[in-house]
Design an enzyme around this catalytic site. Structure first.
Site, PDB file in Angstrom:
ATOM      1  N   SER A  64      39.615  46.851  62.435  1.00 21.60           N
ATOM      2  CA  SER A  64      40.820  46.529  62.490  1.00 21.60           C
ATOM      3  C   SER A  64      41.744  47.450  61.728  1.00 21.60           C
ATOM      4  O   SER A  64      42.953  47.340  62.010  1.00 21.60           O
ATOM      5  CB  SER A  64      40.942  44.924  61.852  1.00 21.60           C
ATOM      6  OG  SER A  64      40.729  44.333  62.563  1.00 21.60           O
ATOM      7  N   LYS A  67      44.236  49.246  64.098  1.00 23.59           N
ATOM      8  CA  LYS A  67      45.246  48.297  64.515  1.00 23.59           C
ATOM      9  C   LYS A  67      46.692  49.193  63.938  1.00 23.59           C
ATOM     10  O   LYS A  67      47.761  48.939  64.686  1.00 23.59           O
ATOM     11  CB  LYS A  67      45.315  46.917  64.169  1.00 23.59           C
ATOM     12  CG  LYS A  67      44.260  46.238  64.947  1.00 23.59           C
ATOM     13  CD  LYS A  67      43.813  44.901  64.383  1.00 23.59           C
ATOM     14  CE  LYS A  67      42.564  44.165  65.081  1.00 23.59           C
ATOM     15  NZ  LYS A  67      42.391  42.745  64.434  1.00 23.59           N
ATOM     16  N   TYR A 189      40.457  48.485  73.701  1.00 20.88           N
ATOM     17  CA  TYR A 189      40.572  47.856  72.296  1.00 20.88           C
ATOM     18  C   TYR A 189      39.180  48.020  71.393  1.00 20.88           C
ATOM     19  O   TYR A 189      39.150  48.379  70.306  1.00 20.88           O
ATOM     20  CB  TYR A 189      40.998  46.378  72.408  1.00 20.88           C
ATOM     21  CG  TYR A 189      40.786  45.582  71.268  1.00 20.88           C
ATOM     22  CD1 TYR A 189      41.574  45.688  70.090  1.00 20.88           C
ATOM     23  CD2 TYR A 189      39.554  44.890  70.920  1.00 20.88           C
ATOM     24  CE1 TYR A 189      41.386  44.790  68.953  1.00 20.88           C
ATOM     25  CE2 TYR A 189      39.458  43.910  69.820  1.00 20.88           C
ATOM     26  CZ  TYR A 189      40.694  43.994  68.691  1.00 20.88           C
ATOM     27  OH  TYR A 189      40.299  43.379  67.556  1.00 20.88           O
ATOM     28  N   TYR A 240      45.263  38.987  56.997  1.00 14.49           N
ATOM     29  CA  TYR A 240      45.164  37.631  57.683  1.00 14.49           C
ATOM     30  C   TYR A 240      45.201  36.677  56.709  1.00 14.49           C
ATOM     31  O   TYR A 240      46.317  36.495  55.970  1.00 14.49           O
ATOM     32  CB  TYR A 240      43.606  37.704  58.384  1.00 14.49           C
ATOM     33  CG  TYR A 240      43.440  39.049  59.114  1.00 14.49           C
ATOM     34  CD1 TYR A 240      44.055  39.115  60.280  1.00 14.49           C
ATOM     35  CD2 TYR A 240      42.490  39.870  58.843  1.00 14.49           C
ATOM     36  CE1 TYR A 240      44.090  40.450  60.988  1.00 14.49           C
ATOM     37  CE2 TYR A 240      42.307  41.227  59.277  1.00 14.49           C
ATOM     38  CZ  TYR A 240      43.051  41.329  60.603  1.00 14.49           C
ATOM     39  OH  TYR A 240      42.860  42.594  61.201  1.00 14.49           O
ATOM     40  N   VAL A 258      36.489  44.958  59.565  1.00 15.49           N
ATOM     41  CA  VAL A 258      35.064  44.379  59.169  1.00 15.49           C
ATOM     42  C   VAL A 258      33.906  45.304  59.066  1.00 15.49           C
ATOM     43  O   VAL A 258      32.796  44.681  58.705  1.00 15.49           O
ATOM     44  CB  VAL A 258      34.791  43.154  60.256  1.00 15.49           C
ATOM     45  CG1 VAL A 258      35.773  41.910  60.224  1.00 15.49           C
ATOM     46  CG2 VAL A 258      34.820  43.672  61.598  1.00 15.49           C
TER      47      VAL A 258
HETATM   48  O1  DON Z   1      38.247  42.446  67.450  1.00 13.37           O
HETATM   49  C1  DON Z   1      37.313  42.446  66.430  1.00 13.37           C
HETATM   50  O2  DON Z   1      36.948  40.993  65.990  1.00 13.37           O
HETATM   51  C2  DON Z   1      36.925  43.525  65.541  1.00 13.37           C
HETATM   52  N1  DON Z   1      36.810  44.721  66.412  1.00 13.37           N
HETATM   53  C3  DON Z   1      37.979  43.690  64.582  1.00 13.37           C
HETATM   54  C4  DON Z   1      37.989  42.711  63.720  1.00 13.37           C
HETATM   55  C5  DON Z   1      38.445  43.008  62.163  1.00 13.37           C
HETATM   56  O3  DON Z   1      38.042  44.137  61.752  1.00 13.37           O
HETATM   57  C6  DON Z   1      38.951  42.212  61.160  1.00 13.37           C
HETATM   58  N2  DON Z   1      39.465  42.664  60.018  1.00 13.37           N
HETATM   59  N3  DON Z   1      39.041  42.438  58.679  1.00 13.37           N
END
Ligand code: DON
Length: 304
Positions: A64, A67, A189, A240, A258
């Site tokens: 993330s 982003k 994405y 979040y 993550v």
């Molecule tokens: O879309 C997802 O679930 C992952 N590619 C990214 C989620 C993420 O890194 C949330 N951050 N803490």
């Protein structure tokens, strides 16, 4: 300025012995192959002096954190226009929640929850000639590092298991807030999330958010006003349903992923990245949060 190297070395010792190491993400199977023992920390100050400890040069999945970079590219191309399709309010929900999206007629709360980031990906798929290649080149230019790449195994692994993201993209499509094919937008994405970068490379890339929109080579990519907006979003939405806790404990704008990375910055002073793959219950790096809390407490440097 404080002795950053001394601070970082002592933080490494502290967090190495921390019992709250967290759990490595496994909902994207490829991420579960990484050892939870890893820990890296890298800091770059406004004079481009660098300080590092631990596994600071080992590449990991930025997830993330990417982003912020897609948002920057979209904002740079389309300007304020993008806020018609994505809001700027914290959600207080986990990163992959969908309930607010239905309640709010397909306008995601902010560009960092998954649904909001997918809208930004859709904008880039429309605007860019070769979306994956052009975005990768943008990141390489910001970092001044042509070795940065996607990790195809991670992208494929998420493609095979990203059911909630398919649900989010389909919901967005049903509300008329996705212009391209679900498959094409998610392919982009999943690739942006699979970017593989080290703590050092992330600090080099995020230098411009600390340096009023100018990258390490002094080229301007974003206006001061755009930097204000992006840093405000990192502070209010970057973690979040733990954004309040991060502001409370650390007191810096930042963004987590993550893969266990966190990038945070103090405008005009420094940018710092930590990497520790074990996550807490909210999906943010457990030891990364501890390390950053220690740094801003020890140095008495935060935006507050
Ligand atoms: O879309 C997802 O679930 C992952 N590619 C990214 C989620 C993420 O890194 C949330 N951050 N803490």
């Amino acid at each position: 300025m404080p002795d950053f190297q001394k601070n970082i070395d002592s933080i490494l010792e502290e967090v190495k012995n921390s019992s709250a190491i967290g759990t490595v993400a496994s909902y994207i199977p490829e991420l579960a192959t990484v050892s939870s023992a890893k820990f890296g920390i890298h800091l770059i100050d406004a004079n481009q002096q660098t300080y590092a400890a631990g596994d600071a040069n080992e590449a990991f999945s930025v997830q993330s954190i990417s982003k912020v970079l897609t948002l920057s590219m979209a904002l740079g191309i389309l300007g304020e226009e993008i806020w018609k399709r994505v809001d700027v309010e914290p959600s207080g929900d986990p990163f992959n929640h969908l309930s607010l999206l239905e309640q709010e007629n397909g306008i995601p709360r902010n560009p960092f929850i998954n649904a909001g980031a997918i809208v930004i990906s859709d904008i880039l798929v429309t605007q860019l000639k070769n979306p994956k290649e052009d975005f990768l080149n943008y990141v390489r230019k910001l970092a001044d590092d042509s070795t940065i790449s996607y990790n195809e195994s991670v992208a494929i692994s998420e493609k095979e298991t990203g059911f909630k993201n398919y649900a989010a993209a389909n919901l967005l499509k049903s509300y008329g807030n996705l212009n391209n094919k679900v498959e094409d937008v998610l392919d982009f994405y999943f690739h942006q999330c699979s970017l593989s970068m080290s703590c050092k490379q992330l600090c080099d890339t995020f230098y411009l958010y600390m340096n009023r929109g100018k990258c390490k080579r002094n080229t301007s990519y974003l206006t001061i006003n755009q930097i204000k907006r992006i840093n405000a979003l990192m502070l209010t939405c970057g973690f979040y349903d733990e954004a309040g806790e991060f502001a409370f404990e650390v007191g810096l704008p930042g963004k987590s992923g993550v893969g266990g990375g966190i990038v945070a910055l103090l405008p005009n002073k420094f940018c710092i990245t930590t990497w520790s793959p074990g996550l807490n219950k909210k999906g943010n790096s457990a030891r990364g949060m501890q390390a950053l809390e220690r740094l801003t407490t020890m140095t008495e440097l935060s935006i507050f």
